[in-house]
Design a protein around this motif. Structure first.
Motif, PDB file in Angstrom:
ATOM      1  N   GLY A 123      -5.717  18.208  73.401  1.00  0.00           N
ATOM      2  CA  GLY A 123      -6.547  17.941  74.576  1.00  0.00           C
ATOM      3  C   GLY A 123      -7.994  18.283  74.337  1.00  0.00           C
ATOM      4  N   LEU A 124      -8.254  19.448  73.730  1.00  0.00           N
ATOM      5  CA  LEU A 124      -9.626  19.800  73.394  1.00  0.00           C
ATOM      6  C   LEU A 124     -10.155  18.871  72.306  1.00  0.00           C
ATOM      7  CD1 LEU A 124     -12.127  21.514  73.651  1.00  0.00           C
ATOM      8  CD2 LEU A 124     -11.073  23.229  72.156  1.00  0.00           C
ATOM      9  N   GLU A 125      -9.286  18.504  71.370  1.00  0.00           N
ATOM     10  CA  GLU A 125      -9.709  17.577  70.318  1.00  0.00           C
ATOM     11  C   GLU A 125     -10.096  16.222  70.896  1.00  0.00           C
ATOM     12  OE1 GLU A 125      -7.393  18.911  66.317  1.00  0.00           O
ATOM     13  OE2 GLU A 125      -6.108  18.471  68.045  1.00  0.00           O
ATOM     14  N   LEU A 126      -9.369  15.774  71.907  1.00  0.00           N
ATOM     15  CA  LEU A 126      -9.740  14.524  72.572  1.00  0.00           C
ATOM     16  C   LEU A 126     -11.079  14.670  73.274  1.00  0.00           C
ATOM     17  CD1 LEU A 126      -9.223  11.660  73.546  1.00  0.00           C
ATOM     18  CD2 LEU A 126      -7.809  12.593  75.388  1.00  0.00           C
ATOM     19  N   ALA A 127     -11.263  15.766  73.986  1.00  0.00           N
ATOM     20  CA  ALA A 127     -12.541  15.990  74.679  1.00  0.00           C
ATOM     21  C   ALA A 127     -13.693  16.047  73.683  1.00  0.00           C
ATOM     22  CB  ALA A 127     -12.477  17.280  75.491  1.00  0.00           C
ATOM     23  N   MET A 128     -13.470  16.692  72.534  1.00  0.00           N
ATOM     24  CA  MET A 128     -14.535  16.811  71.537  1.00  0.00           C
ATOM     25  C   MET A 128     -14.850  15.483  70.866  1.00  0.00           C
ATOM     26  SD  MET A 128     -14.055  20.532  69.699  1.00  0.00           S
ATOM     27  CE  MET A 128     -12.415  20.209  69.025  1.00  0.00           C
ATOM     28  N   SER A 129     -13.897  14.558  70.843  1.00  0.00           N
ATOM     29  CA  SER A 129     -14.162  13.247  70.248  1.00  0.00           C
ATOM     30  C   SER A 129     -15.013  12.373  71.157  1.00  0.00           C
ATOM     31  CB  SER A 129     -12.847  12.534  69.909  1.00  0.00           C
ATOM     32  OG  SER A 129     -12.185  12.077  71.076  1.00  0.00           O
ATOM     33  N   CYS A 130     -15.069  12.723  72.444  1.00  0.00           N
ATOM     34  CA  CYS A 130     -15.930  11.997  73.380  1.00  0.00           C
ATOM     35  C   CYS A 130     -17.392  12.322  73.083  1.00  0.00           C
ATOM     36  CB  CYS A 130     -15.578  12.365  74.815  1.00  0.00           C
ATOM     37  SG  CYS A 130     -13.876  11.957  75.280  1.00  0.00           S
ATOM     38  N   HIS A 131     -18.291  11.516  73.601  1.00  0.00           N
ATOM     39  CA  HIS A 131     -19.698  11.685  73.251  1.00  0.00           C
ATOM     40  C   HIS A 131     -20.324  12.916  73.890  1.00  0.00           C
ATOM     41  CE1 HIS A 131     -19.092   7.227  72.431  1.00  0.00           C
ATOM     42  NE2 HIS A 131     -19.254   7.803  71.281  1.00  0.00           N
ATOM     43  N   PHE A 132     -19.852  13.326  75.038  1.00  0.00           N
ATOM     44  CA  PHE A 132     -20.159  14.647  75.582  1.00  0.00           C
ATOM     45  C   PHE A 132     -19.168  14.985  76.679  1.00  0.00           C
ATOM     46  CE2 PHE A 132     -23.017  11.721  77.829  1.00  0.00           C
ATOM     47  CZ  PHE A 132     -22.896  12.099  79.160  1.00  0.00           C
ATOM     48  N   ARG A 133     -19.246  16.247  77.157  1.00  0.00           N
ATOM     49  CA  ARG A 133     -18.214  16.781  78.027  1.00  0.00           C
ATOM     50  C   ARG A 133     -18.802  17.448  79.271  1.00  0.00           C
ATOM     51  NH1 ARG A 133     -17.578  16.234  73.284  1.00  0.00           N
ATOM     52  NH2 ARG A 133     -19.397  17.555  72.952  1.00  0.00           N
ATOM     53  N   LEU A 134     -18.107  17.264  80.397  1.00  0.00           N
ATOM     54  CA  LEU A 134     -18.363  17.998  81.633  1.00  0.00           C
ATOM     55  C   LEU A 134     -17.099  18.793  81.931  1.00  0.00           C
ATOM     56  CD1 LEU A 134     -19.581  14.925  83.739  1.00  0.00           C
ATOM     57  CD2 LEU A 134     -20.938  16.282  82.117  1.00  0.00           C
ATOM     58  N   ALA A 135     -17.227  19.889  82.654  1.00  0.00           N
ATOM     59  CA  ALA A 135     -16.036  20.692  82.947  1.00  0.00           C
ATOM     60  C   ALA A 135     -16.063  21.211  84.371  1.00  0.00           C
ATOM     61  CB  ALA A 135     -15.918  21.869  81.975  1.00  0.00           C
ATOM     62  N   SER A 136     -14.870  21.352  84.934  1.00  0.00           N
ATOM     63  CA  SER A 136     -14.738  22.028  86.228  1.00  0.00           C
ATOM     64  C   SER A 136     -14.665  23.529  85.993  1.00  0.00           C
ATOM     65  CB  SER A 136     -13.483  21.543  86.954  1.00  0.00           C
ATOM     66  OG  SER A 136     -12.326  21.759  86.170  1.00  0.00           O
ATOM     67  N   GLU A 137     -14.936  24.281  87.034  1.00  0.00           N
ATOM     68  CA  GLU A 137     -15.017  25.739  86.899  1.00  0.00           C
ATOM     69  C   GLU A 137     -13.703  26.372  86.468  1.00  0.00           C
ATOM     70  OE1 GLU A 137     -18.472  26.427  90.330  1.00  0.00           O
ATOM     71  OE2 GLU A 137     -16.343  26.437  90.868  1.00  0.00           O
ATOM     72  N   ASN A 138     -12.583  25.696  86.720  1.00  0.00           N
ATOM     73  CA  ASN A 138     -11.279  26.250  86.362  1.00  0.00           C
ATOM     74  C   ASN A 138     -10.829  25.848  84.958  1.00  0.00           C
ATOM     75  OD1 ASN A 138     -10.907  23.498  87.234  1.00  0.00           O
ATOM     76  ND2 ASN A 138      -8.709  23.881  87.294  1.00  0.00           N
ATOM     77  N   ALA A 139     -11.665  25.126  84.226  1.00  0.00           N
ATOM     78  CA  ALA A 139     -11.267  24.627  82.905  1.00  0.00           C
ATOM     79  C   ALA A 139     -11.075  25.776  81.911  1.00  0.00           C
ATOM     80  CB  ALA A 139     -12.302  23.652  82.379  1.00  0.00           C
ATOM     81  N   LYS A 140     -10.088  25.613  81.044  1.00  0.00           N
ATOM     82  CA  LYS A 140      -9.827  26.543  79.944  1.00  0.00           C
ATOM     83  C   LYS A 140      -9.663  25.716  78.678  1.00  0.00           C
ATOM     84  CE  LYS A 140      -9.080  30.285  82.631  1.00  0.00           C
ATOM     85  NZ  LYS A 140      -9.826  31.552  82.568  1.00  0.00           N
ATOM     86  N   MET A 141     -10.279  26.159  77.599  1.00  0.00           N
ATOM     87  CA  MET A 141     -10.263  25.378  76.369  1.00  0.00           C
ATOM     88  C   MET A 141      -9.871  26.231  75.179  1.00  0.00           C
ATOM     89  SD  MET A 141     -13.811  23.374  77.157  1.00  0.00           S
ATOM     90  CE  MET A 141     -14.212  23.290  78.910  1.00  0.00           C
ATOM     91  N   GLY A 142      -9.105  25.646  74.266  1.00  0.00           N
ATOM     92  CA  GLY A 142      -8.705  26.383  73.083  1.00  0.00           C
ATOM     93  C   GLY A 142      -7.918  25.523  72.115  1.00  0.00           C
ATOM     94  N   LEU A 143      -7.760  26.051  70.904  1.00  0.00           N
ATOM     95  CA  LEU A 143      -6.968  25.404  69.859  1.00  0.00           C
ATOM     96  C   LEU A 143      -5.883  26.389  69.419  1.00  0.00           C
ATOM     97  CD1 LEU A 143      -9.859  23.782  67.743  1.00  0.00           C
ATOM     98  CD2 LEU A 143      -8.316  22.623  69.351  1.00  0.00           C
ATOM     99  N   PRO A 144      -4.705  26.347  70.054  1.00  0.00           N
ATOM    100  CA  PRO A 144      -3.673  27.351  69.807  1.00  0.00           C
ATOM    101  C   PRO A 144      -2.699  27.012  68.674  1.00  0.00           C
ATOM    102  CG  PRO A 144      -3.016  25.961  71.626  1.00  0.00           C
ATOM    103  CD  PRO A 144      -4.361  25.458  71.171  1.00  0.00           C
ATOM    104  N   GLU A 145      -3.045  26.052  67.834  1.00  0.00           N
ATOM    105  CA  GLU A 145      -2.075  25.544  66.850  1.00  0.00           C
ATOM    106  C   GLU A 145      -1.516  26.610  65.914  1.00  0.00           C
ATOM    107  OE1 GLU A 145      -4.388  21.850  68.064  1.00  0.00           O
ATOM    108  OE2 GLU A 145      -4.777  23.991  67.803  1.00  0.00           O
ATOM    109  N   VAL A 146      -2.321  27.625  65.545  1.00  0.00           N
ATOM    110  CA  VAL A 146      -1.813  28.621  64.583  1.00  0.00           C
ATOM    111  C   VAL A 146      -0.660  29.440  65.156  1.00  0.00           C
ATOM    112  CG1 VAL A 146      -3.965  28.755  63.285  1.00  0.00           C
ATOM    113  CG2 VAL A 146      -3.602  30.322  65.215  1.00  0.00           C
ATOM    114  N   THR A 147      -0.500  29.449  66.471  1.00  0.00           N
ATOM    115  CA  THR A 147       0.658  30.143  67.061  1.00  0.00           C
ATOM    116  C   THR A 147       1.948  29.365  66.820  1.00  0.00           C
ATOM    117  OG1 THR A 147       0.478  29.061  69.242  1.00  0.00           O
ATOM    118  CG2 THR A 147      -0.812  31.083  68.890  1.00  0.00           C
ATOM    119  N   LEU A 148       1.815  28.107  66.372  1.00  0.00           N
ATOM    120  CA  LEU A 148       2.973  27.266  66.057  1.00  0.00           C
ATOM    121  C   LEU A 148       3.173  27.119  64.553  1.00  0.00           C
ATOM    122  CD1 LEU A 148       2.245  24.368  68.587  1.00  0.00           C
ATOM    123  CD2 LEU A 148       3.860  26.248  68.899  1.00  0.00           C
TER     124      LEU A 148
END
Length: 260
Positions: free
Chosen positions: A113-138
């Motif tokens: 999801g964050l990777e998709l957002a980062m592929s966009c040309h820029f990003r806006l966020a709501s105040e409740n947004a949380k972002m991260g790359l948790p792949e190493v936990t898997l």
């Protein structure tokens, strides 16, 4: 294509794609990636669409990651193919799209999801947004461009910390890091996206296409970004949009760009 996991709304030359898998927190599975590819391709080919906004349904998640159930038993080759095809179909495809793409991050943007957002040309966020790359936990690493785009956007050190700790950051931190351009309330998120998109749509779509290509060139190891800018700048002089834009300026009127 018969869309099952997304829907599209169009208004005033702006298309909004909504990923609609609320029970899965809009997680990306193979079908959703394929639908998004088709949607972006068709919208990019539609000369009436000047800007694309992408968001998630509901108030909890933009995209809460990839659908792990689809690849938990994959082999090395299957894992390689998953990342390669995903990058080609969606993430790299969006980054290099001629039509501007704005991510409206309305909640969790994790992993893919964050990777998709980062592929966009820029990003806006709501105040409740949380972002991260948790792949190493898997026992994985980000495979849809996360190890490349996150350092470009926020710097190597911060990106390394986020990836290695698998930690999430909130919207205020994302704004401080430069990962998102604006943070507003959930209710204001899409209206802000449309306001910015409307400003973009008033400008030359041809010039914007060249600008996207030139900016992206500066982040490619095998391309001279300055040379790409010079080429793009020169190409603009052969467009009808350039003729209209300069004529409108000299005649002190608002430009009506033909988009060619």
């Amino acid at each position: 294509m018969d869309y099952k996991n997304i829907y599209i709304e169009e208004e005033n030359n702006i298309a909004t794609i909504t990923i609609n898998r609320p029970k899965k927190l809009n997680a990306l599975n193979k079908r959703t990636i394929e639908e998004l590819h088709v949607a972006f391709k068709e919208l990019d080919e539609d000369t009436g669409i000047k800007v694309i906004i992408i968001t998630g349904s509901g108030e909890k998640a933009f995209v809460a990651g990839a659908d792990i159930s689809e690849f938990s038993d994959f082999s090395i080759q299957e894992g390689w193919q998953l990342a390669a095809e995903g990058q080609k179909l969606l993430f790299n495809f969006v980054e290099n799209l001629s039509t501007p793409v704005i991510a409206a991050v309305n909640g969790f943007a994790l992993g893919g999801g964050l990777e998709l957002a980062m592929s966009c040309h820029f990003r806006l966020a709501s105040e409740n947004a949380k972002m991260g790359l948790p792949e190493v936990t898997l026992g994985l690493i980000p495979g849809y461009g996360g190890t490349q785009r996150l350092p470009m956007l926020i710097g190597k050190g911060r990106a390394m910390e986020m990836i290695m700790t698998a930690g999430m950051i909130d919207a205020a931190t994302a704004l401080d890091y430069g990962l998102v351009n604006h943070v507003v309330s959930q209710e204001e998120l899409l209206p802000l996206g449309h306001k910015i998109a409307s400003r973009i749509s008033n400008n030359s779509s041809v010039a914007i296409k060249y600008a996207i290509n030139a900016v992206n060139a500066g982040f490619k190891y095998d391309v001279n970004g300055y040379a790409a800018e010079v080429d793009a700048f020169g190409s603009c002089f052969g467009t009808n949009d350039f003729k209209e834009g300069t004529s409108a300026f000299l005649e002190k009127r608002k430009a009506d760009f033909p988009g060619s």
